[in-house]
Design a protein around this motif. Sequence first.
Motif, PDB file in Angstrom:
ATOM      1  N   MET A  51      51.676  24.015  41.599  1.00 31.49           N
ATOM      2  CA  MET A  51      52.058  25.117  40.722  1.00 31.49           C
ATOM      3  C   MET A  51      50.859  26.040  40.475  1.00 31.49           C
ATOM      4  O   MET A  51      49.732  25.569  40.274  1.00 31.49           O
ATOM      5  CB  MET A  51      52.563  24.576  39.389  1.00 31.49           C
ATOM      6  CG  MET A  51      53.927  23.900  39.471  1.00 31.49           C
ATOM      7  SD  MET A  51      55.244  25.113  39.708  1.00 31.49           S
ATOM      8  CE  MET A  51      55.182  25.962  38.139  1.00 31.49           C
ATOM      9  N   PRO A  52      51.088  27.354  40.444  1.00 32.41           N
ATOM     10  CA  PRO A  52      50.013  28.274  40.071  1.00 32.41           C
ATOM     11  C   PRO A  52      49.556  28.030  38.631  1.00 32.41           C
ATOM     12  O   PRO A  52      50.228  27.360  37.850  1.00 32.41           O
ATOM     13  CB  PRO A  52      50.676  29.651  40.215  1.00 32.41           C
ATOM     14  CG  PRO A  52      51.821  29.442  41.141  1.00 32.41           C
ATOM     15  CD  PRO A  52      52.314  28.049  40.860  1.00 32.41           C
ATOM     16  N   LEU A  53      48.419  28.593  38.279  1.00 31.73           N
ATOM     17  CA  LEU A  53      47.886  28.472  36.927  1.00 31.73           C
ATOM     18  C   LEU A  53      48.311  29.689  36.115  1.00 31.73           C
ATOM     19  O   LEU A  53      48.091  30.828  36.545  1.00 31.73           O
ATOM     20  CB  LEU A  53      46.355  28.373  36.972  1.00 31.73           C
ATOM     21  CG  LEU A  53      45.773  27.261  37.841  1.00 31.73           C
ATOM     22  CD1 LEU A  53      44.245  27.293  37.797  1.00 31.73           C
ATOM     23  CD2 LEU A  53      46.290  25.897  37.398  1.00 31.73           C
ATOM     24  N   TYR A  54      48.893  29.447  34.950  1.00 28.75           N
ATOM     25  CA  TYR A  54      49.424  30.535  34.133  1.00 28.75           C
ATOM     26  C   TYR A  54      48.835  30.525  32.737  1.00 28.75           C
ATOM     27  O   TYR A  54      48.476  29.469  32.196  1.00 28.75           O
ATOM     28  CB  TYR A  54      50.945  30.417  33.994  1.00 28.75           C
ATOM     29  CG  TYR A  54      51.717  30.591  35.283  1.00 28.75           C
ATOM     30  CD1 TYR A  54      51.827  31.837  35.894  1.00 28.75           C
ATOM     31  CD2 TYR A  54      52.339  29.501  35.884  1.00 28.75           C
ATOM     32  CE1 TYR A  54      52.544  31.993  37.068  1.00 28.75           C
ATOM     33  CE2 TYR A  54      53.058  29.653  37.061  1.00 28.75           C
ATOM     34  CZ  TYR A  54      53.154  30.899  37.649  1.00 28.75           C
ATOM     35  OH  TYR A  54      53.857  31.040  38.823  1.00 28.75           O
ATOM     36  N   THR A  55      48.768  31.707  32.136  1.00 29.88           N
ATOM     37  CA  THR A  55      48.588  31.854  30.691  1.00 29.88           C
ATOM     38  C   THR A  55      49.914  32.335  30.134  1.00 29.88           C
ATOM     39  O   THR A  55      50.483  33.306  30.641  1.00 29.88           O
ATOM     40  CB  THR A  55      47.476  32.861  30.363  1.00 29.88           C
ATOM     41  OG1 THR A  55      46.230  32.322  30.817  1.00 29.88           O
ATOM     42  CG2 THR A  55      47.400  33.120  28.873  1.00 29.88           C
ATOM     43  N   THR A  56      50.400  31.650  29.116  1.00 27.53           N
ATOM     44  CA  THR A  56      51.729  31.936  28.571  1.00 27.53           C
ATOM     45  C   THR A  56      51.624  32.277  27.091  1.00 27.53           C
ATOM     46  O   THR A  56      50.949  31.572  26.329  1.00 27.53           O
ATOM     47  CB  THR A  56      52.658  30.711  28.730  1.00 27.53           C
ATOM     48  OG1 THR A  56      52.697  30.338  30.107  1.00 27.53           O
ATOM     49  CG2 THR A  56      54.066  31.030  28.258  1.00 27.53           C
ATOM     50  N   VAL A  57      52.285  33.355  26.702  1.00 24.01           N
ATOM     51  CA  VAL A  57      52.324  33.766  25.299  1.00 24.01           C
ATOM     52  C   VAL A  57      53.782  33.813  24.858  1.00 24.01           C
ATOM     53  O   VAL A  57      54.619  34.436  25.516  1.00 24.01           O
ATOM     54  CB  VAL A  57      51.672  35.158  25.106  1.00 24.01           C
ATOM     55  CG1 VAL A  57      51.847  35.639  23.670  1.00 24.01           C
ATOM     56  CG2 VAL A  57      50.198  35.095  25.469  1.00 24.01           C
ATOM     57  N   GLN A  58      54.070  33.141  23.753  1.00 19.98           N
ATOM     58  CA  GLN A  58      55.413  33.164  23.176  1.00 19.98           C
ATOM     59  C   GLN A  58      55.332  33.823  21.807  1.00 19.98           C
ATOM     60  O   GLN A  58      54.540  33.412  20.953  1.00 19.98           O
ATOM     61  CB  GLN A  58      55.979  31.749  23.053  1.00 19.98           C
ATOM     62  CG  GLN A  58      57.428  31.719  22.591  1.00 19.98           C
ATOM     63  CD  GLN A  58      57.997  30.312  22.586  1.00 19.98           C
ATOM     64  OE1 GLN A  58      57.570  29.478  21.793  1.00 19.98           O
ATOM     65  NE2 GLN A  58      58.945  30.052  23.472  1.00 19.98           N
ATOM     66  N   VAL A  59      56.149  34.843  21.609  1.00 18.38           N
ATOM     67  CA  VAL A  59      56.126  35.630  20.379  1.00 18.38           C
ATOM     68  C   VAL A  59      57.497  35.547  19.710  1.00 18.38           C
ATOM     69  O   VAL A  59      58.532  35.664  20.382  1.00 18.38           O
ATOM     70  CB  VAL A  59      55.770  37.099  20.682  1.00 18.38           C
ATOM     71  CG1 VAL A  59      55.834  37.938  19.422  1.00 18.38           C
ATOM     72  CG2 VAL A  59      54.395  37.199  21.316  1.00 18.38           C
ATOM     73  N   ARG A  60      57.484  35.357  18.396  1.00 15.92           N
ATOM     74  CA  ARG A  60      58.738  35.357  17.644  1.00 15.92           C
ATOM     75  C   ARG A  60      58.476  35.993  16.278  1.00 15.92           C
ATOM     76  O   ARG A  60      57.335  35.980  15.785  1.00 15.92           O
ATOM     77  CB  ARG A  60      59.280  33.942  17.492  1.00 15.92           C
ATOM     78  CG  ARG A  60      58.395  32.996  16.721  1.00 15.92           C
ATOM     79  CD  ARG A  60      58.912  31.575  16.750  1.00 15.92           C
ATOM     80  NE  ARG A  60      58.788  30.997  18.083  1.00 15.92           N
ATOM     81  CZ  ARG A  60      59.123  29.744  18.388  1.00 15.92           C
ATOM     82  NH1 ARG A  60      59.644  28.955  17.470  1.00 15.92           N
ATOM     83  NH2 ARG A  60      58.954  29.286  19.615  1.00 15.92           N
ATOM     84  N   PRO A  61      59.502  36.545  15.639  1.00 20.03           N
ATOM     85  CA  PRO A  61      59.311  37.166  14.320  1.00 20.03           C
ATOM     86  C   PRO A  61      58.816  36.154  13.291  1.00 20.03           C
ATOM     87  O   PRO A  61      59.127  34.962  13.363  1.00 20.03           O
ATOM     88  CB  PRO A  61      60.705  37.676  13.961  1.00 20.03           C
ATOM     89  CG  PRO A  61      61.433  37.778  15.265  1.00 20.03           C
ATOM     90  CD  PRO A  61      60.887  36.678  16.133  1.00 20.03           C
ATOM     91  N   ALA A  62      58.033  36.646  12.333  1.00 15.48           N
ATOM     92  CA  ALA A  62      57.529  35.797  11.258  1.00 15.48           C
ATOM     93  C   ALA A  62      57.308  36.670  10.026  1.00 15.48           C
ATOM     94  O   ALA A  62      57.295  37.903  10.104  1.00 15.48           O
ATOM     95  CB  ALA A  62      56.231  35.107  11.670  1.00 15.48           C
ATOM     96  N   HIS A  63      57.143  36.018   8.870  1.00 20.20           N
ATOM     97  CA  HIS A  63      56.894  36.767   7.632  1.00 20.20           C
ATOM     98  C   HIS A  63      55.460  37.272   7.573  1.00 20.20           C
ATOM     99  O   HIS A  63      55.177  38.270   6.909  1.00 20.20           O
ATOM    100  CB  HIS A  63      57.194  35.877   6.418  1.00 20.20           C
ATOM    101  CG  HIS A  63      58.640  35.497   6.299  1.00 20.20           C
ATOM    102  ND1 HIS A  63      59.641  36.425   6.085  1.00 20.20           N
ATOM    103  CD2 HIS A  63      59.255  34.288   6.380  1.00 20.20           C
ATOM    104  CE1 HIS A  63      60.811  35.806   6.033  1.00 20.20           C
ATOM    105  NE2 HIS A  63      60.612  34.510   6.205  1.00 20.20           N
ATOM    106  N   ALA A  64      54.568  36.578   8.261  1.00 22.76           N
ATOM    107  CA  ALA A  64      53.168  36.987   8.313  1.00 22.76           C
ATOM    108  C   ALA A  64      52.602  36.589   9.669  1.00 22.76           C
ATOM    109  O   ALA A  64      53.147  35.719  10.356  1.00 22.76           O
ATOM    110  CB  ALA A  64      52.376  36.324   7.188  1.00 22.76           C
ATOM    111  N   LEU A  65      51.505  37.224  10.041  1.00 17.06           N
ATOM    112  CA  LEU A  65      50.905  36.950  11.347  1.00 17.06           C
ATOM    113  C   LEU A  65      50.426  35.502  11.434  1.00 17.06           C
ATOM    114  O   LEU A  65      49.745  35.007  10.542  1.00 17.06           O
ATOM    115  CB  LEU A  65      49.732  37.894  11.593  1.00 17.06           C
ATOM    116  CG  LEU A  65      48.943  37.669  12.888  1.00 17.06           C
ATOM    117  CD1 LEU A  65      49.816  37.947  14.096  1.00 17.06           C
ATOM    118  CD2 LEU A  65      47.692  38.538  12.909  1.00 17.06           C
ATOM    119  N   GLN A  66      50.799  34.849  12.540  1.00 17.32           N
ATOM    120  CA  GLN A  66      50.302  33.510  12.842  1.00 17.32           C
ATOM    121  C   GLN A  66      49.836  33.493  14.291  1.00 17.32           C
ATOM    122  O   GLN A  66      50.595  33.846  15.193  1.00 17.32           O
ATOM    123  CB  GLN A  66      51.401  32.457  12.668  1.00 17.32           C
ATOM    124  CG  GLN A  66      52.014  32.390  11.282  1.00 17.32           C
ATOM    125  CD  GLN A  66      53.187  31.424  11.255  1.00 17.32           C
ATOM    126  OE1 GLN A  66      53.053  30.248  11.582  1.00 17.32           O
ATOM    127  NE2 GLN A  66      54.349  31.925  10.868  1.00 17.32           N
TER     128      GLN A  66
END
Length: 281
Positions: free
Chosen positions: A1-16
Amino acid sequence: MPLYTTVQVRPAHALQIIPLGEILAGTPADESNYVYASMQALAAEVNQPLPPMRVEIRSDVPLARGLGSSAAALLAGLLAANTVLGEPLDRTEMLHLASRLEGHPDNVAPALLGGIVVGTFDGQQAHVLRIEPPAHLGVTLLIPDFELSTAEARRVMPGHYSQADAVFALSHAALTTAALMSGQLDLLAHAMQDRLHQPYRAPLVPGLKQILTEAPEHGALGVALSGAGPTVLCFHNRTQPTAPLHTFLRGVMAGQGVGGQVVALPVDLEGAQVSQVAAPS
């Protein structure tokens, strides 16, 4: 498998900001995180504010190894922000912005487009050509356990080069590109020789001189220091056994008392991907 950087974003009440996994242990978990800083850069570029969100970051790409981890993080952040903000930039505009932020398109362009990419940068825009790699082209990486900062790798470089070395570099870069485009991979062992940075950085990477000289005898089509190092990249023929090459590379590491890993990877053809998953009702 290739090497990946993965970012998952979801709504929140404040930045996390949540870096996950061993590779990202110790990286910032606030607005100074490089991925989130990249998201902010895109928001500023399109003059839109980022909403509060939960940002989870994973990476398979070891840091400070010459594998383009910063470019992968940069691009992941840009794509995430672009998606959150309704895709104000197309892929070409994204490439130009990423190149300006990174300073060159060398890593961000292939990460975005997949395949093999040759490019230049005029300070504002990247000019790139994507090459479909030969089907049998594979990559073997020797990834040492130790880190090598770009600043340290640059420190050992000379301030000037001879005309002969400049001509050598230009001709060999052109031949490398032609060999990859034509599929004449037997030319790579010669074409990938270098006089501009590998001789100066070799003292920072134990065993590099031996690998550059002897890896083709063990199945490498071509070999080079990956980025600023210390990772060493070998092209191989996917239709041929890689065991002799891997055994040789591990032997060199063992002889130098260096820990690390040897991995065989395919060339990723798709580049960066965005997947949107609807929140459960």
